[in-house]
Design a protein around this motif. Sequence first.
Motif, PDB file in Angstrom:
ATOM      1  N   GLN A 213       0.834  -1.191   0.000  1.00  0.00           N
ATOM      2  CA  GLN A 213       0.000   0.000   0.000  1.00  0.00           C
ATOM      3  C   GLN A 213       0.872   1.247   0.000  1.00  0.00           C
ATOM      4  O   GLN A 213       2.028   1.223   0.443  1.00  0.00           O
ATOM      5  CB  GLN A 213      -0.923  -0.004   1.221  1.00  0.00           C
ATOM      6  CG  GLN A 213      -0.205  -0.068   2.549  1.00  0.00           C
ATOM      7  CD  GLN A 213      -1.152  -0.175   3.727  1.00  0.00           C
ATOM      8  OE1 GLN A 213      -2.337   0.097   3.614  1.00  0.00           O
ATOM      9  NE2 GLN A 213      -0.635  -0.563   4.890  1.00  0.00           N
ATOM     10  N   ILE A 214       0.306   2.317  -0.529  1.00  0.00           N
ATOM     11  CA  ILE A 214       0.975   3.620  -0.571  1.00  0.00           C
ATOM     12  C   ILE A 214       0.274   4.522   0.432  1.00  0.00           C
ATOM     13  O   ILE A 214      -0.948   4.478   0.576  1.00  0.00           O
ATOM     14  CB  ILE A 214       0.901   4.207  -1.989  1.00  0.00           C
ATOM     15  CG1 ILE A 214       1.664   3.298  -2.968  1.00  0.00           C
ATOM     16  CG2 ILE A 214       1.470   5.613  -2.029  1.00  0.00           C
ATOM     17  CD1 ILE A 214       1.471   3.675  -4.413  1.00  0.00           C
ATOM     18  N   PHE A 215       1.029   5.350   1.109  1.00  0.00           N
ATOM     19  CA  PHE A 215       0.472   6.189   2.151  1.00  0.00           C
ATOM     20  C   PHE A 215       0.162   7.579   1.609  1.00  0.00           C
ATOM     21  O   PHE A 215       1.019   8.214   0.977  1.00  0.00           O
ATOM     22  CB  PHE A 215       1.425   6.270   3.345  1.00  0.00           C
ATOM     23  CG  PHE A 215       1.762   4.920   3.913  1.00  0.00           C
ATOM     24  CD1 PHE A 215       0.762   4.140   4.486  1.00  0.00           C
ATOM     25  CD2 PHE A 215       3.048   4.409   3.851  1.00  0.00           C
ATOM     26  CE1 PHE A 215       1.050   2.888   4.998  1.00  0.00           C
ATOM     27  CE2 PHE A 215       3.345   3.162   4.361  1.00  0.00           C
ATOM     28  CZ  PHE A 215       2.338   2.391   4.941  1.00  0.00           C
ATOM     29  N   VAL A 216      -1.053   8.026   1.859  1.00  0.00           N
ATOM     30  CA  VAL A 216      -1.523   9.318   1.361  1.00  0.00           C
ATOM     31  C   VAL A 216      -1.374  10.341   2.486  1.00  0.00           C
ATOM     32  O   VAL A 216      -1.928  10.167   3.577  1.00  0.00           O
ATOM     33  CB  VAL A 216      -3.001   9.231   0.910  1.00  0.00           C
ATOM     34  CG1 VAL A 216      -3.436  10.558   0.313  1.00  0.00           C
ATOM     35  CG2 VAL A 216      -3.184   8.091  -0.089  1.00  0.00           C
ATOM     36  N   LEU A 223      -1.025  11.754   7.974  1.00  0.00           N
ATOM     37  CA  LEU A 223      -1.564  10.616   7.230  1.00  0.00           C
ATOM     38  C   LEU A 223      -3.058  10.786   7.031  1.00  0.00           C
ATOM     39  O   LEU A 223      -3.823  10.951   7.996  1.00  0.00           O
ATOM     40  CB  LEU A 223      -1.274   9.320   7.993  1.00  0.00           C
ATOM     41  CG  LEU A 223      -1.705   8.018   7.317  1.00  0.00           C
ATOM     42  CD1 LEU A 223      -0.963   7.827   5.995  1.00  0.00           C
ATOM     43  CD2 LEU A 223      -1.456   6.829   8.233  1.00  0.00           C
ATOM     44  N   LEU A 224      -3.487  10.736   5.757  1.00  0.00           N
ATOM     45  CA  LEU A 224      -4.906  10.894   5.421  1.00  0.00           C
ATOM     46  C   LEU A 224      -5.575   9.575   5.079  1.00  0.00           C
ATOM     47  O   LEU A 224      -6.786   9.420   5.244  1.00  0.00           O
ATOM     48  CB  LEU A 224      -5.058  11.858   4.243  1.00  0.00           C
ATOM     49  CG  LEU A 224      -4.460  13.259   4.434  1.00  0.00           C
ATOM     50  CD1 LEU A 224      -4.625  14.069   3.154  1.00  0.00           C
ATOM     51  CD2 LEU A 224      -5.110  13.961   5.611  1.00  0.00           C
ATOM     52  N   GLY A 225      -4.812   8.630   4.585  1.00  0.00           N
ATOM     53  CA  GLY A 225      -5.387   7.352   4.183  1.00  0.00           C
ATOM     54  C   GLY A 225      -4.330   6.486   3.526  1.00  0.00           C
ATOM     55  O   GLY A 225      -3.149   6.842   3.467  1.00  0.00           O
ATOM     56  N   THR A 226      -4.752   5.335   3.036  1.00  0.00           N
ATOM     57  CA  THR A 226      -3.848   4.410   2.357  1.00  0.00           C
ATOM     58  C   THR A 226      -4.418   4.028   1.002  1.00  0.00           C
ATOM     59  O   THR A 226      -5.640   3.960   0.822  1.00  0.00           O
ATOM     60  CB  THR A 226      -3.638   3.131   3.191  1.00  0.00           C
ATOM     61  OG1 THR A 226      -4.900   2.479   3.371  1.00  0.00           O
ATOM     62  CG2 THR A 226      -3.045   3.474   4.551  1.00  0.00           C
ATOM     63  N   ASP A 236      -9.404   3.432 -12.831  1.00  0.00           N
ATOM     64  CA  ASP A 236      -9.163   4.326 -13.967  1.00  0.00           C
ATOM     65  C   ASP A 236      -7.988   5.244 -13.650  1.00  0.00           C
ATOM     66  O   ASP A 236      -7.975   5.901 -12.605  1.00  0.00           O
ATOM     67  CB  ASP A 236     -10.419   5.156 -14.229  1.00  0.00           C
ATOM     68  CG  ASP A 236     -10.321   5.975 -15.503  1.00  0.00           C
ATOM     69  OD1 ASP A 236      -9.184   6.208 -15.980  1.00  0.00           O
ATOM     70  OD2 ASP A 236     -11.371   6.398 -16.023  1.00  0.00           O
ATOM     71  N   PRO A 237      -6.976   5.332 -14.525  1.00  0.00           N
ATOM     72  CA  PRO A 237      -5.801   6.169 -14.264  1.00  0.00           C
ATOM     73  C   PRO A 237      -6.132   7.637 -14.018  1.00  0.00           C
ATOM     74  O   PRO A 237      -5.355   8.352 -13.382  1.00  0.00           O
ATOM     75  CB  PRO A 237      -4.944   5.995 -15.518  1.00  0.00           C
ATOM     76  CG  PRO A 237      -5.366   4.684 -16.086  1.00  0.00           C
ATOM     77  CD  PRO A 237      -6.825   4.573 -15.782  1.00  0.00           C
ATOM     78  N   GLU A 238      -7.272   8.093 -14.547  1.00  0.00           N
ATOM     79  CA  GLU A 238      -7.634   9.494 -14.369  1.00  0.00           C
ATOM     80  C   GLU A 238      -8.276   9.760 -13.001  1.00  0.00           C
ATOM     81  O   GLU A 238      -8.515  10.917 -12.641  1.00  0.00           O
ATOM     82  CB  GLU A 238      -8.602   9.924 -15.480  1.00  0.00           C
ATOM     83  CG  GLU A 238      -8.026   9.770 -16.885  1.00  0.00           C
ATOM     84  CD  GLU A 238      -6.736  10.572 -17.069  1.00  0.00           C
ATOM     85  OE1 GLU A 238      -6.671  11.693 -16.524  1.00  0.00           O
ATOM     86  OE2 GLU A 238      -5.809  10.073 -17.730  1.00  0.00           O
ATOM     87  N   SER A 242      -7.736  10.667  -3.852  1.00  0.00           N
ATOM     88  CA  SER A 242      -8.706  10.863  -2.772  1.00  0.00           C
ATOM     89  C   SER A 242      -9.982  10.069  -2.981  1.00  0.00           C
ATOM     90  O   SER A 242     -10.685   9.755  -2.020  1.00  0.00           O
ATOM     91  CB  SER A 242      -9.040  12.351  -2.636  1.00  0.00           C
ATOM     92  OG  SER A 242      -9.560  12.853  -3.859  1.00  0.00           O
ATOM     93  N   ASP A 243     -10.285   9.708  -4.240  1.00  0.00           N
ATOM     94  CA  ASP A 243     -11.517   8.982  -4.532  1.00  0.00           C
ATOM     95  C   ASP A 243     -11.395   7.479  -4.297  1.00  0.00           C
ATOM     96  O   ASP A 243     -12.412   6.790  -4.155  1.00  0.00           O
ATOM     97  CB  ASP A 243     -11.947   9.237  -5.984  1.00  0.00           C
ATOM     98  CG  ASP A 243     -12.339  10.685  -6.229  1.00  0.00           C
ATOM     99  OD1 ASP A 243     -12.767  11.340  -5.259  1.00  0.00           O
ATOM    100  OD2 ASP A 243     -12.199  11.158  -7.383  1.00  0.00           O
ATOM    101  N   VAL A 244     -10.185   6.959  -4.290  1.00  0.00           N
ATOM    102  CA  VAL A 244     -10.013   5.504  -4.156  1.00  0.00           C
ATOM    103  C   VAL A 244      -9.216   5.109  -2.914  1.00  0.00           C
ATOM    104  O   VAL A 244      -9.091   3.928  -2.604  1.00  0.00           O
ATOM    105  CB  VAL A 244      -9.321   4.908  -5.404  1.00  0.00           C
ATOM    106  CG1 VAL A 244     -10.210   5.023  -6.625  1.00  0.00           C
ATOM    107  CG2 VAL A 244      -7.974   5.570  -5.644  1.00  0.00           C
ATOM    108  N   MET A 245      -8.686   6.085  -2.195  1.00  0.00           N
ATOM    109  CA  MET A 245      -7.900   5.739  -1.008  1.00  0.00           C
ATOM    110  C   MET A 245      -8.828   5.264   0.109  1.00  0.00           C
ATOM    111  O   MET A 245     -10.019   5.581   0.143  1.00  0.00           O
ATOM    112  CB  MET A 245      -7.082   6.945  -0.532  1.00  0.00           C
ATOM    113  CG  MET A 245      -7.903   8.022   0.135  1.00  0.00           C
ATOM    114  SD  MET A 245      -6.867   9.391   0.738  1.00  0.00           S
ATOM    115  CE  MET A 245      -8.077  10.346   1.672  1.00  0.00           C
ATOM    116  N   ALA A 246      -8.263   4.480   1.030  1.00  0.00           N
ATOM    117  CA  ALA A 246      -9.014   3.992   2.182  1.00  0.00           C
ATOM    118  C   ALA A 246      -8.767   4.922   3.353  1.00  0.00           C
ATOM    119  O   ALA A 246      -7.628   5.069   3.824  1.00  0.00           O
ATOM    120  CB  ALA A 246      -8.579   2.574   2.533  1.00  0.00           C
TER     121      ALA A 246
END
Length: 489
Positions: A213-216, A223-226, A236-238, A242-246
């Motif tokens: 996982q990558i840390f957001v 830390l905002l999410g993973t 989708d690459p676009e 923030s829309d797909v992080m946990a």
Amino acid sequence: MTGSVQEHTSPAVRRLEPEDAQLALQKLQSVLKRQEVVETLAQRQHEGSDREDLLANLTHRRHEQEIRSIINNLHPADIAFILESLPENERQVVWQQVSDEYDADVLLEIEDWARESLIKTMEPADLIAAAANMDADEIADLAPDLPPEVIAEVQKGLTESERAQLLEAMGYPEDSVGAIMDFDMVRVREDVSLEVVLRYLRRLQELPDHTDQIFVVNRDDRLLGTLSLTRMLVSDPETLVSDVMAADYLSLHPLDSDADAANAFERYDLVSAPVVDDYGRLIGRVTIDEVVDVLQEDSQEQELSRAGLQEEDIFAPALSALRNRAPWLLINLCTAATASFVASRFEDTVSHIVILAFLMSIVAGIGGNSGNQTMTMIIRAMATGRITGSNIWPLVKRELMVTFMVGACGSLVTAVFAWFISGSVAIAAVMMAAMIGNMLIGAALGVLIPTLRSRFGKDPAVGSSVLLTFGTDSLGFFLFLGLATLFLL
């Protein structure tokens, strides 16, 4: 130890299975034995000819070449295993032939007690060179065993951020999350697209080990999410991060116990977990390889602690082993003497009914085994955090009930045996009652000993078997011979 298994990409390294490491150990022992014979013969021939000296030197160099060809074809973890399996003098001979490129990984892999003996023989320049191939958290693992001048020299070769990471890692307690966390991780911002993240990852030479996982984080490193790699690859690459992080994730604090972290990894099937400070800033991560090391170390320490032992070099000098083993053996001697004293108070009973002397060891032994079963379960439950102040007494009742049922069944067999060898129903009945009673005593002590030690801030496993044996032997003898005195005389 707390080092992690390092993977080598050199094509010269051949992967070996554990049984191959055992085979390599046997080969090395054979070479070392032959070398010992050569050295013994050379010492007996002090006035040997130049030809004999030349042959001895050639043989010695050939043996060194054999050792190098065996040891440097192994994974560093296997090299560490072999070094741990050799006496110190042979360990040093083999260590001298290990390739310099493996020094760092072997020092991280090997157990603490063996690492100390290797570092003692290394030149400061070699230690500095080995440390230069380590990350800041790995250097911190070795710092307690390294000379201060080596640490100072290693720090000079670090960048400012690496130096700060090293000082931070060295500042955490040994059994804390901060001591095992890794500083190498991938961070991204929440307001970028997945395409940007992918381009960023492709510019890296390689991903940090165990990256699942990558840390957001935001601009302040909070830390905002993973963002899991699998979610990123199928989205989708676009899409924005923030829309797909946990946003719902498990995080650790650097002062958390490493055992608690291990329990969290086990419970939630984690591969990695972020470590955040009091302000929510991301400062590191813990990975599964470090957690496996923690679990293994805790298991080894628990097994040794129950017998009152600390980890030691199995080839250490006898005096060193004496210091490790003597204290609890002396305590065991005192407890055994107490049990014998209790039995001696019933000398008249035993002299009248001699068969009791043969039966009372059964009562003591069964009580000890019953207590060990209970105590093993309790110590394990305490290690995983399943025991609290509110459930300890229901647990005691449950263990006593289980022990009573097991004891009732087993005591029937014991009573039949006692009747068979004594021909007395009364002795069989006393044997049956004493066995059930001592098993209940063992179960109660199996719960109370680790619980009370933990309550007073002591390791619940240390010496627990010795204390349990004292209780079940002394009380078992007293119960069995006391009942015999009351009902058989």
